[in-house]
Design a protein around this motif. Structure first.
Motif, PDB file in Angstrom:
ATOM      1  N   THR A 103      21.043 -14.190 -20.173  1.00 31.11           N
ATOM      2  CA  THR A 103      20.460 -14.544 -21.464  1.00 31.11           C
ATOM      3  C   THR A 103      20.184 -13.274 -22.252  1.00 31.11           C
ATOM      4  O   THR A 103      20.013 -12.197 -21.659  1.00 31.11           O
ATOM      5  N   VAL A 104      20.152 -13.395 -23.574  1.00 31.62           N
ATOM      6  CA  VAL A 104      19.849 -12.232 -24.420  1.00 31.62           C
ATOM      7  C   VAL A 104      18.393 -12.253 -24.866  1.00 31.62           C
ATOM      8  O   VAL A 104      17.962 -11.362 -25.605  1.00 31.62           O
ATOM      9  N   ASP A 105      17.641 -13.248 -24.426  1.00 32.56           N
ATOM     10  CA  ASP A 105      16.237 -13.379 -24.805  1.00 32.56           C
ATOM     11  C   ASP A 105      15.398 -12.417 -23.959  1.00 32.56           C
ATOM     12  O   ASP A 105      15.156 -12.657 -22.773  1.00 32.56           O
ATOM     13  N   LEU A 106      14.957 -11.314 -24.561  1.00 31.97           N
ATOM     14  CA  LEU A 106      14.186 -10.311 -23.826  1.00 31.97           C
ATOM     15  C   LEU A 106      12.908 -10.892 -23.239  1.00 31.97           C
ATOM     16  O   LEU A 106      12.509 -10.562 -22.124  1.00 31.97           O
ATOM     17  N   GLY A 107      12.244 -11.768 -23.989  1.00 27.88           N
ATOM     18  CA  GLY A 107      11.009 -12.375 -23.505  1.00 27.88           C
ATOM     19  C   GLY A 107      11.237 -13.189 -22.252  1.00 27.88           C
ATOM     20  O   GLY A 107      10.470 -13.114 -21.287  1.00 27.88           O
ATOM     21  N   SER A 108      12.320 -13.980 -22.244  1.00 24.80           N
ATOM     22  CA  SER A 108      12.651 -14.788 -21.073  1.00 24.80           C
ATOM     23  C   SER A 108      13.010 -13.914 -19.880  1.00 24.80           C
ATOM     24  O   SER A 108      12.598 -14.184 -18.747  1.00 24.80           O
ATOM     25  N   ILE A 109      13.774 -12.840 -20.136  1.00 24.75           N
ATOM     26  CA  ILE A 109      14.153 -11.931 -19.048  1.00 24.75           C
ATOM     27  C   ILE A 109      12.920 -11.283 -18.437  1.00 24.75           C
ATOM     28  O   ILE A 109      12.764 -11.221 -17.213  1.00 24.75           O
ATOM     29  N   GLU A 110      12.021 -10.776 -19.297  1.00 24.65           N
ATOM     30  CA  GLU A 110      10.810 -10.119 -18.801  1.00 24.65           C
ATOM     31  C   GLU A 110       9.938 -11.106 -18.015  1.00 24.65           C
ATOM     32  O   GLU A 110       9.333 -10.750 -17.003  1.00 24.65           O
TER      33      GLU A 110
END
Length: 778
Positions: A21-28
């Protein structure tokens, strides 16, 4: 690898379906939960999902009208509910260490009533409804037992008779069609009246229900039917109870699947010694000690080792071109970068070292491997071009492009030109690009083109073996001829190839080999420097420990000096008492007392001088000539504390000696001994010692000790009595109170040791009773 570490189907499904995914919030968020669970795993605590069950389909079935789950199904549901409860309880206890995990686990269902109702009704060992599931079922089963017993009793009686008549085949009761029967020989069928329900496979035995047991078997059949109906009623009721919570059970199962995925990620992180990467969106990569996860896992199982990858991209340029020998690790490097980026974008820890930074890319393109297709009439070169065309259509500054053997598979000159044009286009677009090549023209162009950087895989020129280590900034030679010679090609062939080789290319390869050699020498130099740095740290630590030991010894010396000073003061106090005694014996007047005080003050000067001698100030270390020839008994000076003493022993095997300084023996390093030097008067400073023996001129006839400790009253009593003697009093009072008697006992102990005391007694009534001691002085 991730799926293998999940515990049940929903977790495995999520692991298999995991996508970047490119969603930084989701990755973090995902990285944080994985980090929390990795910390728990490392501490020996594991999320208790092992009992989890996939109850989604059972929950859906239970919600249908009139549905009935089996005993096994209901036990599965109970297992799912219990697992949700256990995980919720576990994460609740660990919510400080794993707050995000607890936040997710709070949504797990808590259905104690459903869990308890299934547990009460279903036997999880026999997997059947318990007798206690209902009163009616218990009643029916007791009746069944009684009826079976009556039938068995009748059949046993018949069996014994027929055995004697040789009518039955064996002494056993059988069941056929739910009815109790006897095995009768076909030849003796007429000897026993009854209903035939079956026969043996040979036809020699008939299974006969005697007429006398038919009514009882009918009753048994009716009870069995009633039992079945009651069991179905109980199961439908339990199913309906589950159906009311079907949605909660389904949601809990999904959440357990999520947590199972996170736990699997934590286990993978532990097993591959992964770290949490820093994730950005700036298009840069900073990989430290990166490892291909599959190769790493294989080597861990086989006991081998993997050469870690250190690589930077995006600092000096967005395009990195890697060259070097075949089988040297270029392709593995591309795959390692691609996998680490993908893993990080999936919220997984990566098999790398601390300091690894991974950028999020909207698209990751890779053209790696032989893509020849006979069915589609595509050569390897054509297949590569087809893939590169698609990449060039989509590539931009948010794209990572991985190209293996760029420009290969066709004429070298044309392939090189095409490779350079592709690299220039990708660089202009700002795409993060890593490509591999063997083409010298491409390497030269990369060196001159802004935004592109060369790199290579190390090759050991001594062994002609690849080192699988990435070198930044230096292109690599292919070493094709050296490898060919190593593989046993005829010397004449290899020699002719060297003759035909372009002279400029040979010079370039020679230069590259020289650069690699210099890089290896630099690494060796850095290694030696690191060893020396470690050695210096150890020496510094040893010096600090030795210095701390000297400070401790110096503190002990000062403590002993203070004790000796106290002895001097005690001797001074004795002098005072002796003087007082002389005054008393001569019955001196006030003038005589004053004269005595002058005598005491004169003695004070001597006391101060003695104290100054014992308590020397600390001096700074001064440069001095070291001692070379040591002899026992010689005078030495300790340069660290500036004190002189006598050498008692020669150095031991550790280079340490024993020195007597005044009344103290010290153990120090022989390196601390220097030649004693006389200290000039202008450098000698005696400490200022204030010591005053004051004689109170006010009448001292009563001393109050209440509020003091037993350790404090000794000095107080001595001072009080000395003053009383000097003032000419013969009787004084010491008030110590009654209390526990501790002050009284200590007072009398002190009085017994004083030469100025003639006698003492406790007070009488009217004098303070036992709270006062009356002292008579000499």
């Amino acid at each position: 690898m991730l799926v293998d570490r999940t515990s049940f189907e929903p977790g495995a499904e999520r692991a298999a379906a995991l996508r970047p995914t490119v969603d930084l919030g989701s990755i973090e968020h995902d990285l944080t939960i994985t980090t929390e669970l990795r910390r728990l795993v490392d501490d020996g605590a594991r999320l208790p999902i092992d009992r989890a069950r996939d109850a989604r389909s059972l929950a859906e079935r239970s919600s249908r009208q009139g549905a009935m789950l089996s005993c096994a199904d209901l036990l599965e549901v109970r297992g799912a509910i219990a697992a949700a409860r256990e995980v919720r309880e576990f994460t609740s206890r660990k919510q400080e260490e794993a707050p995000l995990t607890w936040e997710k686990a709070q949504r797990l269902c808590s259905l104690p009533a459903v869990e308890a109702s299934i547990e009460r009704a279903i036997d999880d060992v026999a997997v059947e409804v318990k007798d206690s599931a209902s009163r009616e079922l218990s009643k029916i089963r007791r009746a069944l037992e009684r009826t079976r017993a009556r039938i068995d009793e009748k059949l046993q009686a018949i069996l014994q008779k027929e055995l004697r008549d040789d009518t039955v085949q064996e002494a056993a009761v059988h069941i056929r069609n739910g009815r109790l029967v006897l095995p009768v020989k076909r030849a003796s069928r007429s000897h026993l009246k009854g209903i035939v329900h079956d026969q043996s496979s040979t036809g020699a035995t008939l299974f006969v229900e005697p007429m006398s047991t038919v009514p009882l078997n009918n009753e048994l059949a009716e009870l069995a039917s009633a039992e079945k109906k009651e069991i179905e009623r109980i199961l439908r009721a339990l199913t309906a109870t589950v159906g009311e919570e079907a949605e909660a059970i389904r949601v809990s199962t999904e959440i357990l699947g999520e947590l199972d995925l996170y736990r699997a990620a934590a286990l993978l992180s532990r097993d591959l010694d992964c770290v949490r990467p820093s994730v950005t969106a700036d298009g840069r990569l900073r990989i430290r000690s990166g490892r291909h996860p599959v190769l790493d896992a294989i080597f861990r199982e086989t006991g081998g080792s993997i050469v870690p990858l250190d690589l930077d991209l995006g600092v000096e340029g967005s395009t990195l071109v890697i060259s070097g020998p075949n089988a040297g690790g270029k392709t593995v490097t591309l795959k390692t970068v691609g996998l680490l980026v993908t893993m990080a974008m999936c919220g997984l820890h990566v098999p790398a070292g601390e300091g690894t930074e991974i950028s999020v890319f909207r698209e990751v393109f890779a053209d790696i491997g032989d893509e020849q297709s006979i069915e589609m009439s595509l050569s390897t070169f054509s297949s590569h071009l087809k893939t590169i065309r698609e990449i060039l259509t989509e590539a931009n500054e948010k794209t990572l492009v991985l190209l293996d053997e760029l420009g290969a598979g066709t004429d070298p000159d044309e392939g090189a030109g095409l490779a350079i044009a592709i690299l220039e286009e990708l660089t202009k677009r700002g795409a993060a690009t890593i490509a591999t090549t063997h083409l010298g023209v491409v390497k030269n162009h990369v060196h001159e083109y802004e935004g592109m950087v060369n790199g290579s895989m190390a090759f050991d020129p001594d062994t002609f073996e690849p080192a699988f280590r990435f070198i930044r900034g230096v292109p690599g030679a292919s070493h094709a001829l050296s490898i060919a010679e190593r593989q046993g090609l005829p010397e004449s062939v290899v020699g002719r190839a060297r003759e035909l080789r372009d002279a400029d290319a040979a010079r370039v390869d020679g230069l590259l080999a020289d650069l690699v050699g210099r890089e290896r020498e630099l690494e060796r130099t850095l290694g030696r420097a690191e060893i020396e740095r470690s050695r210096a740290e150890l020496l510094t630590k040893d010096y600090e420990e030795r210095l701390a030991g000297v400070k401790d010894e110096r503190k002990q010396i000062r403590t002993r000096a203070l004790a000796e000073a106290r002895e001097i003061l005690d001797r001074a106090q004795g002098l005072v008492e002796q003087t007082v005694k002389e005054i008393k014996e001569t019955s001196a007047a006030r003038d005589a007392i004053k004269a005595a005080r002058r005598k005491v003050q004169e003695s004070h000067k001597d006391v101060v001088e003695q104290l100054a001698e014992e308590i020397q100030p600390e001096v700074e270390e001064v440069a001095a000539e070291p001692l070379v020839d040591l002899e026992v008994g010689m005078r030495v000076r300790l340069k660290n504390i500036g004190r002189e003493g006598e050498l008692l022993e020669l150095p031991d095997d550790r280079g340490r000696v024993r020195v007597r300084v005044k009344n103290t023996t010290l153990t120090v390093s022989a390196d601390e001994l220097v030649v004693p030097e006389p200290v000039s008067k202008d450098k000698t400073r005696r400490p200022k010692v204030d010591y005053e023996l004051a004689v109170d001129t006010q009448p001292a006839t009563e001393l109050h000790l209440r509020g003091m400790t037993t350790d404090e009253i000794g000095d107080a009593i001595e001072t009080f009595l000395s003053t009383a003697v000097m003032q000419g009093f013969t009787v004084v009072r010491i008030v110590h109170g009654k209390g526990t008697g501790a002050l009284r006992d200590r007072t009398q102990e002190v009085l017994r040791g004083m030469s100025a005391v003639k006698s003492f007694r406790l007070g009488k009534w009217g004098e303070g009773d036992t709270g006062v001691t009356i002292v008579e002085l000499k």
